[in-house]
Design a protein around this motif. Structure first.
Motif, PDB file in Angstrom:
ATOM      1  N   VAL A   1      54.682  34.137  31.536  1.00 54.18           N
ATOM      2  CA  VAL A   1      53.347  33.890  30.728  1.00 54.18           C
ATOM      3  C   VAL A   1      52.146  33.807  31.545  1.00 54.18           C
ATOM      4  CG1 VAL A   1      52.284  32.127  29.033  1.00 54.18           C
ATOM      5  CG2 VAL A   1      54.568  32.553  28.958  1.00 54.18           C
ATOM      6  N   SER A   2      51.095  34.710  31.191  1.00 52.42           N
ATOM      7  CA  SER A   2      49.927  34.733  31.883  1.00 52.42           C
ATOM      8  C   SER A   2      48.844  34.043  31.329  1.00 52.42           C
ATOM      9  CB  SER A   2      49.812  36.138  32.442  1.00 52.42           C
ATOM     10  OG  SER A   2      49.327  36.839  31.042  1.00 52.42           O
ATOM     11  N   GLY A   3      47.747  33.700  31.991  1.00 51.05           N
ATOM     12  CA  GLY A   3      46.608  32.903  31.539  1.00 51.05           C
ATOM     13  C   GLY A   3      46.898  31.430  31.424  1.00 51.05           C
ATOM     14  N   THR A   4      46.062  30.668  31.835  1.00 57.30           N
ATOM     15  CA  THR A   4      46.191  29.128  32.220  1.00 57.30           C
ATOM     16  C   THR A   4      46.318  28.452  30.741  1.00 57.30           C
ATOM     17  OG1 THR A   4      44.713  29.224  34.060  1.00 57.30           O
ATOM     18  CG2 THR A   4      44.962  27.215  32.958  1.00 57.30           C
ATOM     19  N   ALA A   5      45.623  28.746  29.842  1.00 55.14           N
ATOM     20  CA  ALA A   5      45.697  28.281  28.427  1.00 55.14           C
ATOM     21  C   ALA A   5      47.206  28.370  27.846  1.00 55.14           C
ATOM     22  CB  ALA A   5      44.634  28.602  27.723  1.00 55.14           C
ATOM     23  N   GLU A   6      47.628  29.865  27.812  1.00 57.65           N
ATOM     24  CA  GLU A   6      48.859  30.144  27.397  1.00 57.65           C
ATOM     25  C   GLU A   6      50.285  29.386  28.148  1.00 57.65           C
ATOM     26  OE1 GLU A   6      46.354  32.019  28.263  1.00 57.65           O
ATOM     27  OE2 GLU A   6      45.841  33.325  26.397  1.00 57.65           O
ATOM     28  N   ARG A   7      49.845  29.311  29.439  1.00 57.87           N
ATOM     29  CA  ARG A   7      50.897  28.977  30.283  1.00 57.87           C
ATOM     30  C   ARG A   7      51.063  27.257  30.035  1.00 57.87           C
ATOM     31  NH1 ARG A   7      53.296  30.304  36.147  1.00 57.87           N
ATOM     32  NH2 ARG A   7      53.702  31.962  34.993  1.00 57.87           N
ATOM     33  N   ALA A   8      49.874  26.725  29.773  1.00 59.12           N
ATOM     34  CA  ALA A   8      49.885  25.094  29.485  1.00 59.12           C
ATOM     35  C   ALA A   8      50.868  24.822  28.440  1.00 59.12           C
ATOM     36  CB  ALA A   8      48.318  24.658  29.454  1.00 59.12           C
ATOM     37  N   VAL A   9      50.210  25.589  27.010  1.00 56.09           N
ATOM     38  CA  VAL A   9      50.893  25.244  25.976  1.00 56.09           C
ATOM     39  C   VAL A   9      52.425  25.654  26.168  1.00 56.09           C
ATOM     40  CG1 VAL A   9      51.153  26.316  23.527  1.00 56.09           C
ATOM     41  CG2 VAL A   9      49.015  25.785  24.618  1.00 56.09           C
ATOM     42  N   ALA A  10      52.965  26.936  27.049  1.00 54.11           N
ATOM     43  CA  ALA A  10      54.315  27.124  27.041  1.00 54.11           C
ATOM     44  C   ALA A  10      55.154  26.292  27.770  1.00 54.11           C
ATOM     45  CB  ALA A  10      54.196  28.380  27.667  1.00 54.11           C
ATOM     46  N   TYR A  11      54.435  25.616  28.724  1.00 56.64           N
ATOM     47  CA  TYR A  11      55.268  24.613  29.471  1.00 56.64           C
ATOM     48  C   TYR A  11      55.475  23.474  28.544  1.00 56.64           C
ATOM     49  CZ  TYR A  11      54.191  26.123  33.967  1.00 56.64           C
ATOM     50  OH  TYR A  11      54.154  27.112  35.333  1.00 56.64           O
ATOM     51  N   SER A  12      54.781  22.916  27.424  1.00 52.83           N
ATOM     52  CA  SER A  12      55.141  22.004  26.593  1.00 52.83           C
ATOM     53  C   SER A  12      56.155  22.492  25.596  1.00 52.83           C
ATOM     54  CB  SER A  12      53.649  21.549  25.865  1.00 52.83           C
ATOM     55  OG  SER A  12      53.176  22.731  24.920  1.00 52.83           O
ATOM     56  N   ILE A  13      56.100  23.839  25.204  1.00 57.16           N
ATOM     57  CA  ILE A  13      57.013  24.067  24.344  1.00 57.16           C
ATOM     58  C   ILE A  13      58.641  23.936  25.107  1.00 57.16           C
ATOM     59  CG2 ILE A  13      58.300  26.409  23.462  1.00 57.16           C
ATOM     60  CD1 ILE A  13      55.339  27.341  22.843  1.00 57.16           C
ATOM     61  N   ILE A  14      58.547  24.286  26.463  1.00 59.82           N
ATOM     62  CA  ILE A  14      59.660  24.155  27.442  1.00 59.82           C
ATOM     63  C   ILE A  14      60.000  22.508  27.302  1.00 59.82           C
ATOM     64  CG2 ILE A  14      60.784  23.967  29.778  1.00 59.82           C
ATOM     65  CD1 ILE A  14      60.447  26.770  28.530  1.00 59.82           C
ATOM     66  N   GLY A  15      58.883  21.728  27.474  1.00 58.88           N
ATOM     67  CA  GLY A  15      59.269  20.226  27.547  1.00 58.88           C
ATOM     68  C   GLY A  15      59.996  19.781  26.264  1.00 58.88           C
ATOM     69  N   ARG A  16      59.366  20.393  25.096  1.00 57.71           N
ATOM     70  CA  ARG A  16      60.042  19.799  23.789  1.00 57.71           C
ATOM     71  C   ARG A  16      61.516  20.433  23.748  1.00 57.71           C
ATOM     72  NH1 ARG A  16      58.449  23.413  18.891  1.00 57.71           N
ATOM     73  NH2 ARG A  16      60.068  22.861  17.126  1.00 57.71           N
ATOM     74  N   ALA A  17      61.915  21.692  24.290  1.00 60.13           N
ATOM     75  CA  ALA A  17      63.319  21.951  24.370  1.00 60.13           C
ATOM     76  C   ALA A  17      64.105  21.066  25.192  1.00 60.13           C
ATOM     77  CB  ALA A  17      63.241  23.616  25.004  1.00 60.13           C
ATOM     78  N   PHE A  18      63.589  20.606  26.234  1.00 56.44           N
ATOM     79  CA  PHE A  18      64.244  19.543  27.134  1.00 56.44           C
ATOM     80  C   PHE A  18      64.765  18.439  26.208  1.00 56.44           C
ATOM     81  CE2 PHE A  18      63.393  21.891  31.067  1.00 56.44           C
ATOM     82  CZ  PHE A  18      64.574  21.695  31.753  1.00 56.44           C
ATOM     83  N   TYR A  19      63.712  18.030  25.273  1.00 55.37           N
ATOM     84  CA  TYR A  19      64.058  16.732  24.715  1.00 55.37           C
ATOM     85  C   TYR A  19      64.797  17.046  23.532  1.00 55.37           C
ATOM     86  CZ  TYR A  19      60.453  13.638  26.204  1.00 55.37           C
ATOM     87  OH  TYR A  19      59.854  12.456  27.211  1.00 55.37           O
ATOM     88  N   ILE A  20      64.944  18.177  22.977  1.00 57.73           N
ATOM     89  CA  ILE A  20      65.899  18.839  21.963  1.00 57.73           C
ATOM     90  C   ILE A  20      67.462  18.562  22.598  1.00 57.73           C
ATOM     91  CG2 ILE A  20      66.950  20.455  20.518  1.00 57.73           C
ATOM     92  CD1 ILE A  20      64.175  21.621  20.188  1.00 57.73           C
ATOM     93  N   LEU A  21      67.513  18.963  23.843  1.00 54.86           N
ATOM     94  CA  LEU A  21      68.937  18.716  24.259  1.00 54.86           C
ATOM     95  C   LEU A  21      68.972  17.332  24.946  1.00 54.86           C
ATOM     96  CD1 LEU A  21      69.007  22.159  26.451  1.00 54.86           C
ATOM     97  CD2 LEU A  21      70.192  21.509  24.364  1.00 54.86           C
ATOM     98  N   GLU A  22      67.964  16.574  24.636  1.00 56.57           N
ATOM     99  CA  GLU A  22      68.163  15.042  25.011  1.00 56.57           C
ATOM    100  C   GLU A  22      68.031  15.036  26.723  1.00 56.57           C
ATOM    101  OE1 GLU A  22      71.639  13.302  23.109  1.00 56.57           O
ATOM    102  OE2 GLU A  22      70.684  13.291  21.022  1.00 56.57           O
ATOM    103  N   ARG A  23      67.521  15.616  27.230  1.00 57.47           N
ATOM    104  CA  ARG A  23      67.211  15.704  28.717  1.00 57.47           C
ATOM    105  C   ARG A  23      65.751  15.245  28.857  1.00 57.47           C
ATOM    106  NH1 ARG A  23      69.288  21.200  30.973  1.00 57.47           N
ATOM    107  NH2 ARG A  23      68.311  20.324  32.979  1.00 57.47           N
ATOM    108  N   GLU A  24      65.582  13.986  28.731  1.00 53.73           N
ATOM    109  CA  GLU A  24      64.056  13.655  28.774  1.00 53.73           C
ATOM    110  C   GLU A  24      63.466  13.562  29.963  1.00 53.73           C
ATOM    111  OE1 GLU A  24      63.943   9.388  27.181  1.00 53.73           O
ATOM    112  OE2 GLU A  24      64.987   9.913  25.275  1.00 53.73           O
ATOM    113  N   LYS A  25      64.095  13.785  31.065  1.00 57.62           N
ATOM    114  CA  LYS A  25      63.402  13.661  32.467  1.00 57.62           C
ATOM    115  C   LYS A  25      62.848  15.248  32.590  1.00 57.62           C
ATOM    116  CE  LYS A  25      64.364  12.964  37.433  1.00 57.62           C
ATOM    117  NZ  LYS A  25      65.429  12.569  38.587  1.00 57.62           N
ATOM    118  N   GLY A  26      63.585  16.120  32.098  1.00 59.64           N
ATOM    119  CA  GLY A  26      63.077  17.412  32.311  1.00 59.64           C
ATOM    120  C   GLY A  26      61.859  17.401  31.469  1.00 59.64           C
ATOM    121  N   GLY A  27      61.995  17.065  30.405  1.00 58.48           N
ATOM    122  CA  GLY A  27      60.935  17.230  29.256  1.00 58.48           C
ATOM    123  C   GLY A  27      59.614  16.585  29.545  1.00 58.48           C
TER     124      GLY A  27
END
Length: 373
Positions: free
Chosen positions: A59-85
């Protein structure tokens, strides 16, 4: 070209492999990540997370990547891996704050806050939404685009509040209302003020408010505010609402509400009062519903009440399906009730709960009553 909608189609069909395969073929990195997040929501698996982690690096672009990281964070929470989230949410916020333009910075922070809500991090989400609003308001006098962005964020905050299952939603509603008010969207602001007042009423007076809404036929608002009731009260009110919907010939929604109530009872660490469930089940029987009372009989802990309800269901089933009626009767745990029901089914008495067959007790009409109301 494969699209996000194509992935949704496979998800609706319950096809994990097909959905994942299509998601991986989406050429645009951001859209691919969004599609993978939808797959993760329906099928929480490490395999999907691995694909998401690989995708985010493209993912390129600062704004796009920042939101993308938060999507990843949410995915970690779905798997109950809070530290990674937490790691990826912190990374998202840090990156967003490097964006030089206040309006874009605020919009990206709001996107991250939205994902925090979906990860059930409500307090952090509220604080970040508030910060996002402050950032956008810095640009308010500069362009109509800033006002449009602020309006989009207000709607995102309101949407997030609608999905928060407790009183923390109130802070989000108030924040959205204040934004609408500042933008002179008076109808939207009043709508939220009315909603806030109703929620506060429910939090103060409990089930009474929801019951009154159901009795008035205000189904949408009843459903909307049920989430602010304690789990036990919420489950019972959902069963009441299901009965009301069946009564008013809205079976599709009635079944959905009934199933949601049942899920709440089965997975929750609580047990609604047997007498209330028994009472609702009898009401459903009286309007010709058979499957729902049969299911509710299995929820009731009290053997006497459960047996009486099963007896009523068996008798009600007799004219429709005698074989099933007998099968239900055979499953009654109270032997006295079982004998009376089986005798009735075999022709030794009037068959049908509407005849008032005494299923418990020794004398005529000596029907067991719910001990707890």
């Amino acid at each position: 070209m494969i699209s996000v909608e194509a992935v949704k189609e496979r998800l609706n069909a319950g096809d994990f492999k097909g959905a994942l395969k299509r998601a991986k073929l989406i050429p645009d990195s951001v859209k691919r990540l969004i599609a993978l997040s939808l797959v993760m929501r329906e099928f929480p698996r490490e395999e999907v997370l691995s694909e998401m982690l690989e995708t985010v690096e493209s993912v390129s672009g600062t704004a796009e990547r920042a939101v993308a990281y938060s999507i990843i964070g949410r995915a970690f929470y779905i798997l109950e891996r809070e530290k990674g989230g937490s790691f990826y949410f912190d990374k998202a916020v840090s990156l967003a704050k490097t964006i030089p333009t206040p309006m874009l910075r605020g919009e990206v922070l709001a996107g991250i806050a939205r994902n925090l809500v979906l990860a059930d991090r409500y307090t952090d989400a509220y604080l970040l939404f508030s910060e996002a609003v402050d950032e956008i308001q810095r640009s308010r006098g500069l362009s109509s685009k800033a006002l449009e962005t602020l309006l989009r964020v207000a709607r995102l905050i309101e949407k997030s509040a609608d999905e928060i299952p407790n009183e923390k939603a109130l802070a989000f509603y108030r924040l959205a209302r204040d934004i609408y008010d500042s933008l002179f969207f008076k109808l939207q602001a009043k709508h939220l003020s009315d909603k806030i007042a109703l929620i506060e009423d429910v939090l103060k007076h409990g089930r009474t408010v929801v019951t009154e809404l159901i009795e008035k036929g205000d189904v949408e608002r009843a459903i909307e505010v049920m989430r602010f009731l304690p789990l036990e009260d919420r489950a019972v009110e959902m069963l009441h609402l299901s009965y009301w919907l069946f009564l008013h010939e809205r079976p599709y929604l009635a079944r959905k509400v009934f199933n949601d109530a049942l899920d709440l009872i089965l997975v929750g660490k609580f047990q609604p009062r047997d007498g209330e469930i028994f009472s609702i089940a009898l009401k459903m029987l009286k309007i010709g519903r058979l499957e729902e009372p049969l299911v509710l009989a299995g929820v009731i802990r009290d053997i006497a009440l459960s047996s009486e309800l099963l007896g009523e269901v068996a008798l009600a089933y007799f004219r429709k399906d005698p074989v099933k009626a007998r099968s239900i009767a055979e499953g009654i745990r109270d032997e006295s009730v079982k004998r009376k029901v089986l005798n009735a089914l075999e022709g030794d008495g009037d068959v049908g709960h509407e005849q008032g067959l005494p299923l418990t007790g020794g004398g005529e009409g000596d029907r067991a009553l719910p001990e707890d109301g």
